[in-house]
Design a protein around this motif. Structure first.
Motif, PDB file in Angstrom:
ATOM      1  N   LEU A   7       0.834  -1.195  -0.066  1.00 55.28           N
ATOM      2  CA  LEU A   7       0.000   0.015  -0.002  1.00 55.28           C
ATOM      3  C   LEU A   7       0.821   1.314  -0.083  1.00 55.28           C
ATOM      4  N   PHE A   8       1.958   0.996   0.820  1.00 59.80           N
ATOM      5  CA  PHE A   8       2.776   2.390   1.040  1.00 59.80           C
ATOM      6  C   PHE A   8       3.528   2.502  -0.453  1.00 59.80           C
ATOM      7  N   THR A   9       3.919   1.485  -0.811  1.00 62.66           N
ATOM      8  CA  THR A   9       4.562   1.601  -2.296  1.00 62.66           C
ATOM      9  C   THR A   9       3.670   2.096  -3.428  1.00 62.66           C
ATOM     10  N   LEU A  10       2.387   1.836  -3.565  1.00 56.97           N
ATOM     11  CA  LEU A  10       1.682   2.052  -4.486  1.00 56.97           C
ATOM     12  C   LEU A  10       0.875   3.560  -4.117  1.00 56.97           C
ATOM     13  N   LEU A  11       0.992   3.999  -2.801  1.00 64.88           N
ATOM     14  CA  LEU A  11       0.423   5.319  -2.672  1.00 64.88           C
ATOM     15  C   LEU A  11       1.982   6.423  -2.792  1.00 64.88           C
ATOM     16  N   THR A  12       3.163   6.059  -2.699  1.00 64.61           N
ATOM     17  CA  THR A  12       4.167   6.912  -2.930  1.00 64.61           C
ATOM     18  C   THR A  12       4.655   6.853  -4.621  1.00 64.61           C
ATOM     19  N   MET A  13       4.328   5.967  -5.409  1.00 70.35           N
ATOM     20  CA  MET A  13       4.531   6.041  -6.814  1.00 70.35           C
ATOM     21  C   MET A  13       4.164   7.186  -7.442  1.00 70.35           C
ATOM     22  N   PRO A  14       2.872   7.678  -7.410  1.00 71.91           N
ATOM     23  CA  PRO A  14       2.320   8.957  -8.160  1.00 71.91           C
ATOM     24  C   PRO A  14       3.514  10.040  -7.582  1.00 71.91           C
ATOM     25  N   LEU A  15       3.807  10.056  -6.776  1.00 73.59           N
ATOM     26  CA  LEU A  15       4.873  11.193  -6.192  1.00 73.59           C
ATOM     27  C   LEU A  15       6.112  10.884  -7.186  1.00 73.59           C
ATOM     28  N   ALA A  16       6.679   9.857  -7.382  1.00 68.21           N
ATOM     29  CA  ALA A  16       7.672   9.822  -8.017  1.00 68.21           C
ATOM     30  C   ALA A  16       7.566  10.000  -9.513  1.00 68.21           C
ATOM     31  N   ILE A  17       6.303   9.570 -10.180  1.00 72.68           N
ATOM     32  CA  ILE A  17       5.985  10.054 -11.262  1.00 72.68           C
ATOM     33  C   ILE A  17       5.914  11.486 -11.562  1.00 72.68           C
ATOM     34  N   ILE A  18       5.434  12.215 -10.801  1.00 73.77           N
ATOM     35  CA  ILE A  18       4.926  13.610 -10.981  1.00 73.77           C
ATOM     36  C   ILE A  18       6.355  14.377 -10.795  1.00 73.77           C
ATOM     37  N   ILE A  19       7.195  13.750  -9.588  1.00 75.66           N
ATOM     38  CA  ILE A  19       8.409  14.684  -9.743  1.00 75.66           C
ATOM     39  C   ILE A  19       9.498  14.544 -10.814  1.00 75.66           C
ATOM     40  N   GLY A  20       9.340  13.213 -11.401  1.00 73.73           N
ATOM     41  CA  GLY A  20      10.009  13.011 -12.851  1.00 73.73           C
ATOM     42  C   GLY A  20       9.708  13.797 -13.919  1.00 73.73           C
ATOM     43  N   GLN A  21       8.504  13.884 -14.201  1.00 71.41           N
ATOM     44  CA  GLN A  21       7.801  14.829 -15.115  1.00 71.41           C
ATOM     45  C   GLN A  21       8.138  16.361 -14.944  1.00 71.41           C
ATOM     46  N   LEU A  22       7.990  16.816 -13.673  1.00 68.89           N
ATOM     47  CA  LEU A  22       8.304  18.084 -13.347  1.00 68.89           C
ATOM     48  C   LEU A  22       9.771  18.353 -13.565  1.00 68.89           C
ATOM     49  N   ILE A  23      10.842  17.207 -13.171  1.00 71.99           N
ATOM     50  CA  ILE A  23      12.209  17.749 -13.541  1.00 71.99           C
ATOM     51  C   ILE A  23      12.128  17.636 -15.224  1.00 71.99           C
ATOM     52  N   LYS A  24      11.460  17.084 -15.828  1.00 71.54           N
ATOM     53  CA  LYS A  24      11.647  16.777 -17.488  1.00 71.54           C
ATOM     54  C   LYS A  24      11.135  18.304 -17.971  1.00 71.54           C
ATOM     55  N   ILE A  25       9.933  18.625 -17.505  1.00 71.56           N
ATOM     56  CA  ILE A  25       9.628  20.144 -17.729  1.00 71.56           C
ATOM     57  C   ILE A  25      10.459  21.122 -17.646  1.00 71.56           C
ATOM     58  N   LYS A  26      11.212  20.777 -16.596  1.00 72.60           N
ATOM     59  CA  LYS A  26      12.418  21.998 -16.143  1.00 72.60           C
ATOM     60  C   LYS A  26      13.445  21.969 -17.167  1.00 72.60           C
ATOM     61  N   THR A  27      13.770  20.705 -17.382  1.00 73.23           N
ATOM     62  CA  THR A  27      15.073  20.675 -18.165  1.00 73.23           C
ATOM     63  C   THR A  27      14.537  21.075 -19.668  1.00 73.23           C
ATOM     64  N   ASP A  28      13.259  20.593 -20.099  1.00 74.16           N
ATOM     65  CA  ASP A  28      12.720  21.272 -21.118  1.00 74.16           C
ATOM     66  C   ASP A  28      12.932  22.765 -21.522  1.00 74.16           C
ATOM     67  N   ARG A  29      12.573  23.472 -20.548  1.00 72.31           N
ATOM     68  CA  ARG A  29      12.734  24.847 -20.564  1.00 72.31           C
ATOM     69  C   ARG A  29      13.975  25.345 -20.498  1.00 72.31           C
ATOM     70  N   GLU A  30      15.017  24.638 -19.862  1.00 70.90           N
ATOM     71  CA  GLU A  30      16.520  25.250 -19.824  1.00 70.90           C
ATOM     72  C   GLU A  30      16.984  25.042 -21.057  1.00 70.90           C
ATOM     73  N   SER A  31      16.678  23.752 -21.886  1.00 72.20           N
ATOM     74  CA  SER A  31      17.144  23.837 -23.173  1.00 72.20           C
ATOM     75  C   SER A  31      16.575  24.462 -24.251  1.00 72.20           C
ATOM     76  N   LEU A  32      15.419  25.158 -24.021  1.00 70.32           N
ATOM     77  CA  LEU A  32      14.867  26.073 -24.796  1.00 70.32           C
ATOM     78  C   LEU A  32      15.116  27.657 -24.650  1.00 70.32           C
ATOM     79  N   ALA A  33      15.937  27.901 -23.543  1.00 71.85           N
ATOM     80  CA  ALA A  33      16.283  29.108 -23.188  1.00 71.85           C
ATOM     81  C   ALA A  33      17.563  29.543 -23.729  1.00 71.85           C
TER      82      ALA A  33
END
Length: 172
Positions: free
Chosen positions: A145-171
């Motif tokens: 249960l704990f693993t399944l509840l914390t998995m969306p957090l890992a997914i969201i953190i990874g996606q936010l870092i991807k978006i930040k890296t995309d913005r840095e590459s466009l600047a």
């Protein structure tokens, strides 16, 4: 009888337009600004469908596999030392998961996107530490249960870092 033509006449006649402008490009000659081509709706739709497919079938399963592999490391403290095949299998699955995430992000050849992997691993390691500490205070086995509840957090953190890296590459 046919008239004889010389190469000089052909060259002068064919390129006479260039002589007037001094080999300038059309944009300079006509004083217009170049604009990027906008993709048509079909291309945008296909790009969106490809993004959704990559996200659903590569990024999400890869992130889940990385998260489960890191969370499984927290079980070693409570159930004894791991066996060698278990560690090798865990590392092999993690390597495959890293490639799945990088292909899902769509930037396999850009090493700056390894930040996404690092963010997922850090989030999962933090969740593993929180689970290891919480099991000392709360009795019971709620690892799944704990693993399944914390998995969306890992997914969201990874996606936010991807978006930040995309913005840095466009600047610039």
């Amino acid at each position: 009888m046919r008239r004889t033509t010389y190469a000089d006449e052909k060259t002068t006649h064919a390129f006479s337009v260039l002589e007037d402008t001094g080999f300038a490009s059309i944009a300079v000659r006509e004083d217009i600004a170049l604009e990027p081509l906008r993709p048509d709706t079909e291309t945008r739709t296909l790009d969106l469908v490809l993004t959704v497919i990559k996200w659903c079938f590569l990024y999400l399963p890869g992130t889940a596999a990385l998260h489960f592999a890191v969370m499984a490391m927290s079980l070693f403290f409570f159930y004894g030392s791991p066996s060698l095949p278990m560690v090798v299998g865990n590392l092999g699955g993690s390597v495959v998961a890293v490639f799945m995430v990088m292909l899902g992000v769509g930037r396999l050849n850009d090493l700056r996107y390894l930040r996404v992997i690092a963010g997922i691993l850090a989030t999962s390691a933090l969740a593993s530490i929180v689970y290891s500490l919480s099991i000392l205070f709360f009795p019971g086995d709620f690892f799944g249960l704990f693993t399944l509840l914390t998995m969306p957090l890992a997914i969201i953190i990874g996606q936010l870092i991807k978006i930040k890296t995309d913005r840095e590459s466009l600047a610039p």
